[in-house]
Design an enzyme around this catalytic site. Sequence first.
Site, mmCIF file in Angstrom:
data_model
loop_
_atom_site.group_PDB
_atom_site.id
_atom_site.type_symbol
_atom_site.label_atom_id
_atom_site.label_comp_id
_atom_site.label_asym_id
_atom_site.label_seq_id
_atom_site.Cartn_x
_atom_site.Cartn_y
_atom_site.Cartn_z
ATOM 1 N N GLY A 1 -6.793 12.400 -9.615
ATOM 2 C CA GLY A 1 -6.932 13.437 -8.600
ATOM 3 C C GLY A 1 -6.712 12.888 -7.205
ATOM 4 O O GLY A 1 -7.436 11.990 -6.767
ATOM 5 N N GLY B 1 -7.029 14.810 -4.541
ATOM 6 C CA GLY B 1 -7.632 15.799 -3.640
ATOM 7 C C GLY B 1 -8.372 15.039 -2.543
ATOM 8 O O GLY B 1 -8.221 13.815 -2.401
ATOM 9 N N ALA C 1 -11.875 12.134 -10.178
ATOM 10 C CA ALA C 1 -12.126 12.979 -8.988
ATOM 11 C C ALA C 1 -11.269 14.234 -9.128
ATOM 12 O O ALA C 1 -10.419 14.528 -8.293
ATOM 13 C CB ALA C 1 -11.784 12.211 -7.713
ATOM 14 N N GLY D 1 -12.107 17.422 -9.271
ATOM 15 C CA GLY D 1 -12.656 18.698 -8.808
ATOM 16 C C GLY D 1 -14.158 18.787 -9.038
ATOM 17 O O GLY D 1 -14.753 17.914 -9.668
ATOM 18 N N ALA E 1 -19.399 21.183 3.722
ATOM 19 C CA ALA E 1 -20.796 21.215 4.174
ATOM 20 C C ALA E 1 -21.016 22.272 5.256
ATOM 21 O O ALA E 1 -21.984 23.037 5.197
ATOM 22 C CB ALA E 1 -21.190 19.833 4.699
ATOM 23 N N HIS F 1 -7.693 12.424 30.879
ATOM 24 C CA HIS F 1 -6.599 11.512 30.557
ATOM 25 C C HIS F 1 -7.047 10.089 30.838
ATOM 26 O O HIS F 1 -7.666 9.854 31.876
ATOM 27 C CB HIS F 1 -5.378 11.877 31.417
ATOM 28 C CG HIS F 1 -4.169 11.062 31.105
ATOM 29 N ND1 HIS F 1 -3.318 11.372 30.069
ATOM 30 C CD2 HIS F 1 -3.689 9.942 31.688
ATOM 31 C CE1 HIS F 1 -2.346 10.474 30.035
ATOM 32 N NE2 HIS F 1 -2.549 9.595 31.008
HETATM 33 P P1 NAD Z 1 -9.726 18.988 -5.754
HETATM 34 O O1 NAD Z 1 -9.688 20.118 -6.697
HETATM 35 O O2 NAD Z 1 -9.437 19.218 -4.336
HETATM 36 O O3 NAD Z 1 -8.744 17.812 -6.259
HETATM 37 C C1 NAD Z 1 -8.739 17.357 -7.597
HETATM 38 C C2 NAD Z 1 -7.323 17.055 -8.011
HETATM 39 O O4 NAD Z 1 -7.351 16.498 -9.314
HETATM 40 C C3 NAD Z 1 -6.431 18.272 -8.063
HETATM 41 O O5 NAD Z 1 -5.357 18.112 -7.158
HETATM 42 C C4 NAD Z 1 -5.957 18.314 -9.522
HETATM 43 O O6 NAD Z 1 -4.596 18.675 -9.625
HETATM 44 C C5 NAD Z 1 -6.155 16.868 -9.981
HETATM 45 N N1 NAD Z 1 -6.330 16.729 -11.432
HETATM 46 C C6 NAD Z 1 -7.159 17.441 -12.243
HETATM 47 N N2 NAD Z 1 -7.018 17.033 -13.533
HETATM 48 C C7 NAD Z 1 -6.101 16.027 -13.535
HETATM 49 C C8 NAD Z 1 -5.528 15.190 -14.530
HETATM 50 N N3 NAD Z 1 -5.864 15.299 -15.830
HETATM 51 N N4 NAD Z 1 -4.621 14.259 -14.166
HETATM 52 C C9 NAD Z 1 -4.269 14.118 -12.870
HETATM 53 N N5 NAD Z 1 -4.768 14.895 -11.874
HETATM 54 C C10 NAD Z 1 -5.683 15.829 -12.198
HETATM 55 O O7 NAD Z 1 -11.167 18.342 -5.963
HETATM 56 P P2 NAD Z 1 -11.954 17.172 -5.248
HETATM 57 O O8 NAD Z 1 -11.085 16.291 -4.427
HETATM 58 O O9 NAD Z 1 -12.730 16.566 -6.363
HETATM 59 O O10 NAD Z 1 -12.928 17.964 -4.277
HETATM 60 C C11 NAD Z 1 -13.785 18.988 -4.781
HETATM 61 C C12 NAD Z 1 -14.160 19.958 -3.697
HETATM 62 O O11 NAD Z 1 -14.998 19.337 -2.733
HETATM 63 C C13 NAD Z 1 -12.945 20.477 -2.964
HETATM 64 O O12 NAD Z 1 -13.121 21.847 -2.701
HETATM 65 C C14 NAD Z 1 -12.961 19.689 -1.686
HETATM 66 O O13 NAD Z 1 -12.320 20.352 -0.632
HETATM 67 C C15 NAD Z 1 -14.454 19.520 -1.447
HETATM 68 N N6 NAD Z 1 -14.711 18.350 -0.624
HETATM 69 C C16 NAD Z 1 -14.597 18.440 0.717
HETATM 70 C C17 NAD Z 1 -14.791 17.313 1.500
HETATM 71 C C18 NAD Z 1 -14.674 17.410 2.967
HETATM 72 O O14 NAD Z 1 -14.754 18.494 3.510
HETATM 73 N N7 NAD Z 1 -14.450 16.299 3.659
HETATM 74 C C19 NAD Z 1 -15.074 16.098 0.938
HETATM 75 C C20 NAD Z 1 -15.166 16.036 -0.426
HETATM 76 C C21 NAD Z 1 -14.971 17.165 -1.190
#
Ligand code: NAD
Length: 485
Positions: free
Chosen positions: A193, A195, A289, A291, A341, A465
Amino acid sequence: MSKKQAKSFDVIVIGAGPAGYSSAIRCAELGLRTACVDNWHDEKGRSNLGGTYLNAGCVASIALLESAKIYQSITHNLKEHGIQVEGVSVDIAQMMQRKNNIIDALSRQIADSFAHYKIDCIRAEAKLLNERLVEITPTDHSAVSIIEAKHIILAAGSSPIDLPCAPIDNEFIIDSTMALNLNAVPKRLAIIGAGIIGLELAGIWNRLGAETILLEAQESFLSMADQQIAREAYRIYTEQGLELRLGARVISAKKGSKKASLERSRKVTVEYQDSEGTHALRVDKLIVASGRKPNTENLAAAEANLLLDENGYVHVDENCRTTLPGVYAIGDLTLLGPMIAHKGIEEGLFVAEQVAGLHHPVNYDLLPSVAFTDPEIAWVGQTEQALRAMGEPIKIGTFPLKATARAQAVGQAEGMVKIIAHAETDALLGIHIIGTQASEMIAEAVLAMEFSASSEDLARTIHAHPTLAKALHGAALSLKNKSKP
Ligand code: NAD
């Protein structure tokens, strides 16, 4: 186990993450008798307020990234500054201790606020029995009891989604929580992942020396972000040493057997498929990671009839009201906005005020999104792709960070600001930033859009600036074809 007589409150909040603790504090500030129930505990059984965001999310991640950036800057950038150091090494245990100290201090602040506002803080597993009653199973295994309230706010948060093809063993195949608690730097690390969570973790461990490979099933990168910014992010992260394999769907992960060669001695074998076929990758650790899911599995008794959707999200209206009268759901439990958050915090305040008879709705259109990577990514409003798909007439201004004196002086010149405005009305429609301190710079963009500013308003606003915010100013000026700073 015996059940005690129900203790009564005006409000019970279930969960003490950002959504829950801010809601509980606001309820108490508004004079409501409030209880907040939270079940978080670490692997040693110690409970801690603050939820994922504090204990195993943004704060933990930002604290570790800071340490990793310092290490990287000492090992890679100090010569350029004319500073010589020798014998640099990493003490991961101390790094984790610092992170844990930060978490503990912030968690104590929440506990102190609860005490100050006389909020009943109950360390227990809470289960909604009906719209008035909550069953309490204490984390210290003392007697189960029932408490009651006129209003119940569900703020139980989310947890990592299990991937059946890569079962967590808490040793070699780990989730994002454990990835913030490792006791050594893995030599080769794969992350399922790319993400926001995957990228934040990758940036930490890669800087500390792990060869880091991200396997992302989607062909596109950061599909929720503006794609021009996503391309820039892809280029920068790749140049920093992250290996980003897109269109790579993991289909299995198994613990490998110890064999003679280094390649074979690696602990986990990951199989993934892409357009060229099936590949095997051997790594020392695998982080899943892929989701997060809402924590609704044991949140309500079946008889409570709390309506969930097919993915377990609590069904709510635009006022965060569930189908049960007097019961609200906020934060990661609902699909009203992204899992971030500050969305939870805003909803927490909004619901507390509703309960007290006030009404200050959340403006979901102007929720900033932030990735606490390095460089950071932050945006508010619409992407260029979404606006074009809607057929909106738009104009775009961009400005590279390297054109600002401040970014050059601090040696953090990667990135850009992109402003999208309506071609006819000049109203700001989206502002997208990749660069150091993007999470701070986005505040000005949110404020401008909240006050319905035009790009000309931003261009005519005097910016100190040299600052990084001059890049935002520069992007606004470029929309007007005026001279750059
Ligand atoms: P995400 O869903 O954003 O990303 C997970 C990724 O894993 C996806 O792109 C998906 O395609 C991929 N994936 C799933 N199964 C897979 C596989 N078998 N092989 C390869 N890739 C695969 O989830 P996340 O990054 O875990 O985040 C979860 C939530 O928490 C999201 O909504 C995110 O925005 C939120 N979050 C926000 C912050 C922040 O605001 N800074 C920080 C952490 C998390």
